[in-house]
Design a protein around this motif. Structure first.
Motif, PDB file in Angstrom:
ATOM      1  N   THR A 147      -3.816   5.074   4.259  1.00 48.68           N
ATOM      2  CA  THR A 147      -4.396   5.624   2.958  1.00 48.68           C
ATOM      3  C   THR A 147      -5.588   6.085   2.927  1.00 48.68           C
ATOM      4  O   THR A 147      -5.991   6.600   2.161  1.00 48.68           O
ATOM      5  CB  THR A 147      -4.529   4.268   2.204  1.00 48.68           C
ATOM      6  OG1 THR A 147      -5.305   3.272   2.707  1.00 48.68           O
ATOM      7  CG2 THR A 147      -3.478   3.148   1.793  1.00 48.68           C
TER       8      THR A 147
ATOM      9  N   PRO B 125      -6.588   3.691   8.370  1.00 48.64           N
ATOM     10  CA  PRO B 125      -5.555   3.471   7.828  1.00 48.64           C
ATOM     11  C   PRO B 125      -5.140   4.924   7.178  1.00 48.64           C
ATOM     12  O   PRO B 125      -5.675   5.516   6.615  1.00 48.64           O
ATOM     13  CB  PRO B 125      -5.394   1.633   6.229  1.00 48.64           C
ATOM     14  CG  PRO B 125      -6.979   2.685   6.548  1.00 48.64           C
ATOM     15  CD  PRO B 125      -7.841   3.145   7.741  1.00 48.64           C
TER      16      PRO B 125
ATOM     17  N   ALA C 149       3.220   0.720   4.580  1.00 47.52           N
ATOM     18  CA  ALA C 149       1.789   0.143   4.969  1.00 47.52           C
ATOM     19  C   ALA C 149       1.576  -0.770   3.896  1.00 47.52           C
ATOM     20  O   ALA C 149       1.974  -0.683   2.661  1.00 47.52           O
ATOM     21  CB  ALA C 149       0.874   1.441   4.195  1.00 47.52           C
ATOM     22  N   PRO C 150       0.731  -2.254   4.059  1.00 43.90           N
ATOM     23  CA  PRO C 150      -0.289  -2.105   5.761  1.00 43.90           C
ATOM     24  C   PRO C 150       1.084  -2.573   6.842  1.00 43.90           C
ATOM     25  O   PRO C 150       2.088  -2.673   6.527  1.00 43.90           O
ATOM     26  CB  PRO C 150      -0.641  -2.891   5.848  1.00 43.90           C
ATOM     27  CG  PRO C 150      -0.695  -3.816   4.425  1.00 43.90           C
ATOM     28  CD  PRO C 150       0.480  -3.148   3.474  1.00 43.90           C
ATOM     29  N   GLU C 151       1.220  -1.139   7.892  1.00 42.72           N
ATOM     30  CA  GLU C 151       2.077  -1.659   9.527  1.00 42.72           C
ATOM     31  C   GLU C 151       1.540  -3.409   9.172  1.00 42.72           C
ATOM     32  O   GLU C 151       0.513  -3.576   9.602  1.00 42.72           O
ATOM     33  CB  GLU C 151       1.375  -0.808  10.368  1.00 42.72           C
ATOM     34  CG  GLU C 151       0.155  -1.061  11.051  1.00 42.72           C
ATOM     35  CD  GLU C 151       0.111  -0.293  12.335  1.00 42.72           C
ATOM     36  OE1 GLU C 151       0.487  -0.889  13.018  1.00 42.72           O
ATOM     37  OE2 GLU C 151      -0.433   1.132  11.732  1.00 42.72           O
TER      38      GLU C 151
ATOM     39  N   THR D 156      -1.196  -4.780  11.394  1.00 38.20           N
ATOM     40  CA  THR D 156      -2.187  -5.062  10.981  1.00 38.20           C
ATOM     41  C   THR D 156      -2.195  -6.836   9.915  1.00 38.20           C
ATOM     42  O   THR D 156      -2.754  -6.160   9.206  1.00 38.20           O
ATOM     43  CB  THR D 156      -3.064  -4.384  10.482  1.00 38.20           C
ATOM     44  OG1 THR D 156      -1.651  -3.470   9.774  1.00 38.20           O
ATOM     45  CG2 THR D 156      -3.433  -3.001  11.295  1.00 38.20           C
TER      46      THR D 156
ATOM     47  N   ASP E 101       7.349   1.082   9.995  1.00 43.95           N
ATOM     48  CA  ASP E 101       6.327   1.882   9.217  1.00 43.95           C
ATOM     49  C   ASP E 101       5.759   2.852  10.879  1.00 43.95           C
ATOM     50  O   ASP E 101       4.836   3.087  10.465  1.00 43.95           O
ATOM     51  CB  ASP E 101       5.503   0.738   9.663  1.00 43.95           C
ATOM     52  CG  ASP E 101       5.243  -0.480  11.250  1.00 43.95           C
ATOM     53  OD1 ASP E 101       6.576  -0.090  11.543  1.00 43.95           O
ATOM     54  OD2 ASP E 101       4.511  -1.444  11.878  1.00 43.95           O
TER      55      ASP E 101
ATOM     56  N   ASP F 195       1.036  -1.366  -0.009  1.00 41.52           N
ATOM     57  CA  ASP F 195      -0.371  -0.294   0.158  1.00 41.52           C
ATOM     58  C   ASP F 195       0.550   1.286   0.046  1.00 41.52           C
ATOM     59  O   ASP F 195      -0.135   2.664   0.365  1.00 41.52           O
ATOM     60  CB  ASP F 195      -0.665  -0.014   1.430  1.00 41.52           C
ATOM     61  CG  ASP F 195      -2.026  -1.121   0.877  1.00 41.52           C
ATOM     62  OD1 ASP F 195      -2.058  -1.379   0.152  1.00 41.52           O
ATOM     63  OD2 ASP F 195      -2.572  -1.306   2.342  1.00 41.52           O
TER      64      ASP F 195
END
Length: 566
Positions: free
Chosen positions: A550, A548, A484-486, A489, A467, A386
């Motif tokens: 994003t 998130p 991302a994603p971290e 998650t 992250d 991401d």
């Protein structure tokens, strides 16, 4: 008055009577009761020099609002300073404080049903918070940038807060003594205001004007300088007109406005933190724009037109004296959407018609830029599906390609201890994992680790991937942030193990983990179940509710489906 104000309650009602009793006790008259009610949002604090002059601004701003026919009400909010508030919980309160300010404003202004806002923006999180609140409430709003601080001299050389930030990482390696750092800290800041480099605060102040949400010609300015005071007076007068004309933020915060802001940030090599802040504003405005996508799209089109420290050798006062944001926008005009609306009144193109660039060597024309490589690079790949962010300066002396074995740390402190013990080796890719929005929670600051590497003489010989969030003021070496994603998650960063090979290619905009899918799947199966955040403390609430990156890391906000699912 040409329209009914929402602050004017029907005479004889309970709400009208309660308000009348409270306000009469404060000296308001019957005539005041029907005038536009304007909130002065004051994020003031005695904890940091960033905010130490804001209380003095309130009086003249109130006078300007009154002279224009409005009634001002000062509203206080949280006032986070990266230099001060980062002490607790390893900096985890910093980013969440942005959203706390937004909620502060909502409670005060929406609860009281006021008609408009003038927001006094200072340190990093206040300007984005004010924009987010303006977009959420959609009330006539002007953001006033309250200026940057004066800098100092250290043994005959220029010094500012950025130098303190960076040099602190040199003490552990012996390259700087505590006494020297102490002496530097005593003379680095010469007055109130935000850090005097192109960090997040000045970047977001400039973005406010590029978006059309600050008065034309009001950024960046010297704190307590003549231009700041003119901007304060103009904002106080103009906000009453905006209320009367019913000009609202969502009419200004359009896709074209965000495109203009991204173009401007790229041209000044602004802070990497502007990505998540601008995305958060877009989410609050319900505007279907993908900020990271705009940075990717515009990266090759927008050259670097100025090199304000730490991106180059210029200082922010030189940038202001060369014409500031209006001069920069003038140079960028062929790349801008000139029909964008502004709180000043005229469209952007009209405002720029009479602008002159005072020094074209400080703020370059498009045909003669300082550099043509993108100032902020969004990278993607198997390690960051991401996206992630890399900051580049004018000189861009960090390596453009890097390949090496991973060394994984799960906290900033663990990494700092390894540097101090001399365990970090040249050629390694240093991974700081679990520092994201939920994993930290609140997104841990990694700058101390980056500066410690520089202090140990390793900055140019390793790469850092995290992250967590980076300093908006200065970074050293090849640093890939906000992956991302971290990890918390389920992002691939949480699957990296010591010795795994990682590649980073700035030109190709890629960051990849060279481990086969079967091995990663087996590692994922062995991961412990995430532990949900509990309790009612602010960080616990934030960890449960934050969205998130994003989507701007907002609390519960969601992009329109057309963007979120792309």
């Amino acid at each position: 008055m040409t329209r009914q104000l929402r602050s004017n309650f029907e005479p004889g009602t309970t709400r009208w009577a309660m308000r009348r009793a409270q306000w009469r006790a404060m000296g308001l008259t019957a005539e005041d009761e029907v005038k536009p009610k304007i909130a002065i949002v004051n994020s003031s604090s005695a904890l940091a020099s960033c905010f130490s002059h804001l209380d003095d601004i309130v009086g003249p701003l109130k006078a300007a609002i009154r002279s224009a026919g409005g009634v001002p009400f000062e509203v206080r909010t949280a006032a986070p300073s990266d230099a001060i508030t980062s002490a607790g919980r390893a900096g985890q309160y910093i980013l969440p404080s942005r959203d706390l300010i937004v909620h502060d404003i909502e409670v005060a202004v929406e609860g009281a049903q006021l008609d408009g806002m003038v927001c006094l923006a200072s340190c990093d999180k206040t300007a984005p918070a004010h924009l987010m609140a303006a977009a959420r409430l959609d009330l006539p709003t002007i953001v006033v940038a309250c200026g940057y601080q004066a800098t100092g001299r250290y043994r005959g050389e220029h010094i500012d807060f950025e130098d303190i930030f960076l040099r602190a990482g040199h003490v552990a390696s012996g390259r700087l003594t505590v006494d020297e750092l102490s002496e530097m800290s005593e003379c680095a800041i010469g007055g109130p205001g935000v850090c005097a480099g192109m960090g997040t605060a000045n970047s977001m102040h400039i973005a406010c004007e590029a978006l059309g949400m600050s008065m034309a010609g009001s950024t960046p300015v010297r704190a307590n300088g003549d231009r700041m005071w003119r901007a304060v007076r103009r904002a106080g007068e103009r906000i009453v007109e905006l209320v009367t004309e019913d000009v609202r933020p969502r009419q200004i915060l359009t896709a074209d406005a965000f495109r203009n802001a991204v173009t401007t940030i790229l041209a000044v090599s602004g802070s990497v933190n502007t990505l998540k802040h601008l995305q958060a504003v877009a989410v609050e405005a319900e505007c279907a724009v993908d900020i990271a996508g705009l940075f990717e799209e515009l990266a090759a089109q927008v050259p670097l037109l100025t090199g304000v420290k730490p991106n180059g050798d210029r200082h922010v006062d030189e940038f202001e004296d060369a014409g500031g944001t209006p001069a920069l926008l003038k140079q960028l005009a062929p790349l801008l959407r000139l029909d964008a609306a502004t709180v000043t009144g005229p469209r952007l193109g009209e405002l720029l018609a009479g602008v002159e660039v005072a020094d074209a060597d400080v703020i370059r024309p498009l045909e003669n830029p300082l550099a043509r490589h993108p100032a902020i690079v969004v990278v993607r790949g198997s390690l960051a599906p991401d996206g992630a962010i890399i900051k580049r300066t004018v000189a861009d002396d960090a390596p453009l390609r890097f390949r090496g074995p991973a060394r994984v740390f799960t906290s900033r402190e663990e990494g700092l201890a390894a540097i101090k013990r001399g365990e970090v080796q040249r050629g390694e890719v240093l991974v700081l994992s679990g520092l994201g929005l939920r994993g930290s929670p609140g997104m841990g600051l990694t700058s101390a680790f980056v500066f410690a590497l520089d202090g140990a003489g390793l900055g140019e010989h390793v790469a850092v991937i995290t992250d967590g969030q980076l300093s908006g003021l200065v970074n050293k070496g090849l640093v890939v942030g906000e992956v991302a994603p971290e990890a918390a998650t389920g992002g691939p960063l949480g699957l990296v193990r010591d010795g795994d090979v990682i590649t980073v290619d700035v030109r190709e905009r890629t960051v990849d983990l060279l481990v086969d899918d079967a091995t990663l799947a087996a590692r994922r199966d062995r991961l412990p179940a995430p532990v949900p955040a509990v309790g009612c403390g602010w960080l616990s609430v934030y960890a449960r509710e934050v969205g998130p990156l994003t989507e701007g890391a907002t609390l519960g906000g969601r992009l329109p489906r057309s963007v979120a699912t792309e």
